[in-house]
Design a protein around this motif. Structure first.
Motif, PDB file in Angstrom:
ATOM      1  N   PHE A 262      29.205  32.440  40.059  1.00  0.00           N
ATOM      2  CA  PHE A 262      30.318  33.102  39.372  1.00  0.00           C
ATOM      3  C   PHE A 262      31.004  34.061  40.337  1.00  0.00           C
ATOM      4  CE2 PHE A 262      31.721  36.401  36.157  1.00  0.00           C
ATOM      5  CZ  PHE A 262      32.722  35.627  35.597  1.00  0.00           C
ATOM      6  N   ALA A 263      32.286  33.857  40.577  1.00  0.00           N
ATOM      7  CA  ALA A 263      33.044  34.716  41.488  1.00  0.00           C
ATOM      8  C   ALA A 263      34.424  35.003  40.903  1.00  0.00           C
ATOM      9  CB  ALA A 263      33.163  34.054  42.854  1.00  0.00           C
ATOM     10  N   PRO A 264      34.477  35.795  39.825  1.00  0.00           N
ATOM     11  CA  PRO A 264      35.769  36.057  39.182  1.00  0.00           C
ATOM     12  C   PRO A 264      36.647  36.993  40.009  1.00  0.00           C
ATOM     13  CG  PRO A 264      34.108  37.452  38.223  1.00  0.00           C
ATOM     14  CD  PRO A 264      33.401  36.554  39.205  1.00  0.00           C
ATOM     15  N   ARG A 265      37.940  36.892  39.752  1.00  0.00           N
ATOM     16  CA  ARG A 265      38.907  37.777  40.386  1.00  0.00           C
ATOM     17  C   ARG A 265      39.673  38.516  39.292  1.00  0.00           C
ATOM     18  NH1 ARG A 265      42.613  33.789  43.064  1.00  0.00           N
ATOM     19  NH2 ARG A 265      42.335  32.994  40.988  1.00  0.00           N
ATOM     20  N   LYS A 266      40.248  39.646  39.631  1.00  0.00           N
ATOM     21  CA  LYS A 266      41.026  40.411  38.653  1.00  0.00           C
ATOM     22  C   LYS A 266      42.115  39.549  38.026  1.00  0.00           C
ATOM     23  CE  LYS A 266      40.504  45.162  40.163  1.00  0.00           C
ATOM     24  NZ  LYS A 266      40.841  46.262  39.299  1.00  0.00           N
ATOM     25  N   GLU A 267      42.725  38.683  38.836  1.00  0.00           N
ATOM     26  CA  GLU A 267      43.814  37.837  38.337  1.00  0.00           C
ATOM     27  C   GLU A 267      43.328  36.865  37.254  1.00  0.00           C
ATOM     28  OE1 GLU A 267      43.006  37.592  41.930  1.00  0.00           O
ATOM     29  OE2 GLU A 267      44.047  39.502  42.020  1.00  0.00           O
ATOM     30  N   ASP A 268      42.039  36.522  37.279  1.00  0.00           N
ATOM     31  CA  ASP A 268      41.484  35.611  36.278  1.00  0.00           C
ATOM     32  C   ASP A 268      41.468  36.229  34.883  1.00  0.00           C
ATOM     33  OD1 ASP A 268      40.948  33.756  38.275  1.00  0.00           O
ATOM     34  OD2 ASP A 268      38.894  34.449  38.556  1.00  0.00           O
ATOM     35  N   VAL A 269      41.404  37.555  34.845  1.00  0.00           N
ATOM     36  CA  VAL A 269      41.301  38.261  33.565  1.00  0.00           C
ATOM     37  C   VAL A 269      42.679  38.620  33.029  1.00  0.00           C
ATOM     38  CG1 VAL A 269      40.328  40.274  32.404  1.00  0.00           C
ATOM     39  CG2 VAL A 269      39.064  39.188  34.237  1.00  0.00           C
ATOM     40  N   GLY A 270      43.546  39.110  33.897  1.00  0.00           N
ATOM     41  CA  GLY A 270      44.884  39.545  33.477  1.00  0.00           C
ATOM     42  C   GLY A 270      45.194  40.900  34.074  1.00  0.00           C
ATOM     43  N   GLY A 271      46.398  41.342  33.875  1.00  0.00           N
ATOM     44  CA  GLY A 271      46.866  42.586  34.466  1.00  0.00           C
ATOM     45  C   GLY A 271      46.295  43.828  33.827  1.00  0.00           C
ATOM     46  N   GLU A 272      46.502  44.953  34.512  1.00  0.00           N
ATOM     47  CA  GLU A 272      46.003  46.249  34.063  1.00  0.00           C
ATOM     48  C   GLU A 272      47.003  46.995  33.171  1.00  0.00           C
ATOM     49  OE1 GLU A 272      43.072  47.688  34.594  1.00  0.00           O
ATOM     50  OE2 GLU A 272      42.237  46.467  36.185  1.00  0.00           O
ATOM     51  N   GLU A 273      48.261  46.559  33.193  1.00  0.00           N
ATOM     52  CA  GLU A 273      49.267  47.264  32.397  1.00  0.00           C
ATOM     53  C   GLU A 273      48.908  47.218  30.916  1.00  0.00           C
ATOM     54  OE1 GLU A 273      51.784  49.043  33.680  1.00  0.00           O
ATOM     55  OE2 GLU A 273      50.995  48.488  35.646  1.00  0.00           O
ATOM     56  N   PHE A 274      49.333  48.219  30.194  1.00  0.00           N
ATOM     57  CA  PHE A 274      48.992  48.364  28.776  1.00  0.00           C
ATOM     58  C   PHE A 274      49.277  47.089  27.982  1.00  0.00           C
ATOM     59  CE2 PHE A 274      49.709  50.086  24.467  1.00  0.00           C
ATOM     60  CZ  PHE A 274      48.502  50.760  24.299  1.00  0.00           C
ATOM     61  N   VAL A 275      50.491  46.557  28.079  1.00  0.00           N
ATOM     62  CA  VAL A 275      50.849  45.374  27.285  1.00  0.00           C
ATOM     63  C   VAL A 275      50.174  44.104  27.791  1.00  0.00           C
ATOM     64  CG1 VAL A 275      53.033  46.313  26.456  1.00  0.00           C
ATOM     65  CG2 VAL A 275      52.997  44.966  28.559  1.00  0.00           C
ATOM     66  N   GLN A 276      49.698  44.099  29.043  1.00  0.00           N
ATOM     67  CA  GLN A 276      49.007  42.925  29.578  1.00  0.00           C
ATOM     68  C   GLN A 276      47.576  42.796  29.056  1.00  0.00           C
ATOM     69  OE1 GLN A 276      49.666  43.976  33.727  1.00  0.00           O
ATOM     70  NE2 GLN A 276      51.044  42.212  33.948  1.00  0.00           N
TER      71      GLN A 276
ATOM     72  N   GLY B 129      29.068  41.261  37.729  1.00  0.00           N
ATOM     73  CA  GLY B 129      28.078  41.534  38.772  1.00  0.00           C
ATOM     74  C   GLY B 129      27.119  42.659  38.434  1.00  0.00           C
ATOM     75  N   LEU B 130      26.937  42.948  37.156  1.00  0.00           N
ATOM     76  CA  LEU B 130      26.011  44.005  36.748  1.00  0.00           C
ATOM     77  C   LEU B 130      24.571  43.521  36.854  1.00  0.00           C
ATOM     78  CD1 LEU B 130      27.847  45.297  33.556  1.00  0.00           C
ATOM     79  CD2 LEU B 130      27.583  46.525  35.715  1.00  0.00           C
ATOM     80  N   GLN B 131      23.706  44.441  37.220  1.00  0.00           N
ATOM     81  CA  GLN B 131      22.277  44.167  37.280  1.00  0.00           C
ATOM     82  C   GLN B 131      21.576  44.937  36.165  1.00  0.00           C
ATOM     83  OE1 GLN B 131      20.583  44.709  41.198  1.00  0.00           O
ATOM     84  NE2 GLN B 131      22.598  44.449  42.119  1.00  0.00           N
ATOM     85  N   PRO B 132      20.435  44.437  35.708  1.00  0.00           N
ATOM     86  CA  PRO B 132      19.686  45.170  34.680  1.00  0.00           C
ATOM     87  C   PRO B 132      19.306  46.566  35.169  1.00  0.00           C
ATOM     88  CG  PRO B 132      18.819  42.958  34.933  1.00  0.00           C
ATOM     89  CD  PRO B 132      19.793  43.174  36.053  1.00  0.00           C
ATOM     90  N   SER B 133      19.159  47.475  34.240  1.00  0.00           N
ATOM     91  CA  SER B 133      18.779  48.857  34.553  1.00  0.00           C
ATOM     92  C   SER B 133      17.343  48.869  35.055  1.00  0.00           C
ATOM     93  CB  SER B 133      18.904  49.706  33.299  1.00  0.00           C
ATOM     94  OG  SER B 133      20.192  49.533  32.753  1.00  0.00           O
ATOM     95  N   PRO B 134      16.975  49.779  35.923  1.00  0.00           N
ATOM     96  CA  PRO B 134      17.745  50.918  36.439  1.00  0.00           C
ATOM     97  C   PRO B 134      18.426  50.633  37.775  1.00  0.00           C
ATOM     98  CG  PRO B 134      15.468  51.221  37.009  1.00  0.00           C
ATOM     99  CD  PRO B 134      15.576  49.884  36.310  1.00  0.00           C
ATOM    100  N   ALA B 135      18.815  49.410  38.031  1.00  0.00           N
ATOM    101  CA  ALA B 135      19.430  49.055  39.317  1.00  0.00           C
ATOM    102  C   ALA B 135      20.712  49.846  39.561  1.00  0.00           C
ATOM    103  CB  ALA B 135      19.739  47.564  39.344  1.00  0.00           C
ATOM    104  N   ASP B 136      21.014  50.033  40.812  1.00  0.00           N
ATOM    105  CA  ASP B 136      22.263  50.670  41.214  1.00  0.00           C
ATOM    106  C   ASP B 136      23.359  49.613  41.129  1.00  0.00           C
ATOM    107  OD1 ASP B 136      24.343  51.986  42.406  1.00  0.00           O
ATOM    108  OD2 ASP B 136      23.422  52.100  44.380  1.00  0.00           O
TER     109      ASP B 136
END
Length: 191
Positions: A145-159, A103-110
């Motif tokens: 496009f509406a991704p979720r954290k679960e689509d990418v994987g966990g935050e734990e180091f080994v994940q 969901g990033l926008q081109p600079s200099p957008a907030d």
């Protein structure tokens, strides 16, 4: 720097570092950037393979990019991945997922409305390891496009290890538009 000049310099650096052959189809062999991807840690800019010590990149960098000529109102996803985990000689955990933001926008957008899918984890190669290559990859998102954290994987180091970046990108219909990269070493590295 024009996009043509950037394309030539980027292609030469990726080819020399072996990133075009190894990362395909993540970076297609004939990739041509549609925008310049600027990344900096404090006042030090990432520029096509320059070296950073782990202590220089503990905190998320500042990322900016211009709107594309033909897609001025699109949103983008940024990946930071390591193809050399745990070492360049034995990259059995590639791609190591260090950061994913959508969901990033081109600079200099907030970019307060962007979504962090994987929290930033700074590069941390061991002192005895040869330099790792770290890829900052900017992708144009499809309209719905509406991704979720679960689509990418966990935050734990080994994940975070063995992230199937190319499959994830293809599954979600993301289109590569910008690349920058750096080399990372441990603070005690003396090579």
């Amino acid at each position: 720097m024009s996009l043509t000049s950037l394309h030539q310099e980027l292609s030469a650096s990726l080819l020399q570092a072996g990133l075009l052959e190894q990362s395909a189809p993540l970076i297609p062999p004939h990739f041509s950037p549609a925008t310049r991807l600027d990344v900096s840690f404090d006042s030090k800019a990432v520029h096509l393979g320059n070296v950073f010590r782990a202590s220089e990149c503990k905190f998320p960098p500042v990322v900016s990019f211009a709107p594309e000529e033909n897609a001025p109102s699109r949103l983008y996803t940024l990946l930071l991945v390591d193809p050399d985990a745990p070492t360049p000689e034995d990259p059995k955990f590639a791609y190591w997922r260090h950061w994913v933001v959508s969901g990033l926008q081109p600079s200099p957008a907030d970019n307060q409305s962007s979504t962090v899918l994987t929290e930033y984890l700074g590069p941390g190669p061991k002192d005895e390891s040869n330099p790792h290559r770290y890829l900052f990859l900017l992708f144009r998102e499809p309209t719905a496009f509406a991704p979720r954290k679960e689509d990418v994987g966990g935050e734990e180091f080994v994940q975070r290890r063995s992230f199937p970046a190319a499959k994830w990108v293809e599954k979600h219909g993301l289109e590569l538009v910008g690349v920058n990269w750096m080399r990372g070493v441990g603070d005690g590295w003396s090579g």
